[in-house]
Design a protein around this motif. Sequence first.
Motif: not given
Length: 183
Positions: A13-18
């Motif tokens: 989902a993009g948890k790490g990126t965000q």
Amino acid sequence: MKNKLLFLGPPGAGKGTQANLFCKKYGLEHLSTGDLLRDEVSSGSALGNKAAEVMNKGELVNDELVLSIVERRLNNINKGWLLDGFPRNVNQANSLKNLLDKINQPLEGVILIKIADAYLIKRLLERGRKDDNEQVIINRLKIYREKTSPLIDLYRKQGILEEIEGNADIDVVFSSIEKALGR
Ligand code: AP5
């Protein structure tokens, strides 16, 4: 300003990126249980080897191990923090609540990054981490739906959940998160 946070959402989902972007900009400690477990795996320890077997199948590592990692880290933080990938089931959420009560640092905000499975599978196949092959991704999504998604209602009932659309450019998703957290 809310600075005890949790990013929730399916794999990819993009948890790490965000979480990385957010912690850099706002000076919070980023606690990713996935990253911490991968560090343990790279160290070649017996615990790491055991965790690797489970992670490579897309299953959840046992709660005690994950909790002990998080507890050790949370006890030594003097600034705000952002949890990413933890808690992953109701038992971990209850344990987190007990731990946060003990150190008097209640969770202040939960960001749910929502996105359809088809986009996630494409993203993860492109990334190509060891657990990013189609069969394992499908299992990770199944585990997310069965074990992790009940946390959405739990935090919604507590009035601390904000929902964000994850299928957008990284900077657009980031702005939505900042807005939801009043930054
Ligand atoms: P973990 O590392 O937590 O993996 P995950 O939840 O499956 O999440 P991902 O890292 O795959 O996705 P993400 O949402 O962080 O997305 P990312 O920003 O990386 O866990 C791995 C394993 O460890 C678990 O399966 C389990 O075995 C174990 N584990 C971890 N925590 C545990 C716990 N608490 N209890 C028990 N076991 C645990 O982005 C993904 C890709 O998409 C990247 O390539 C990125 O560049 C790209 N991307 C991101 N945002 C965008 C965007 N807006 N547009 C286009 N591409 C994007």
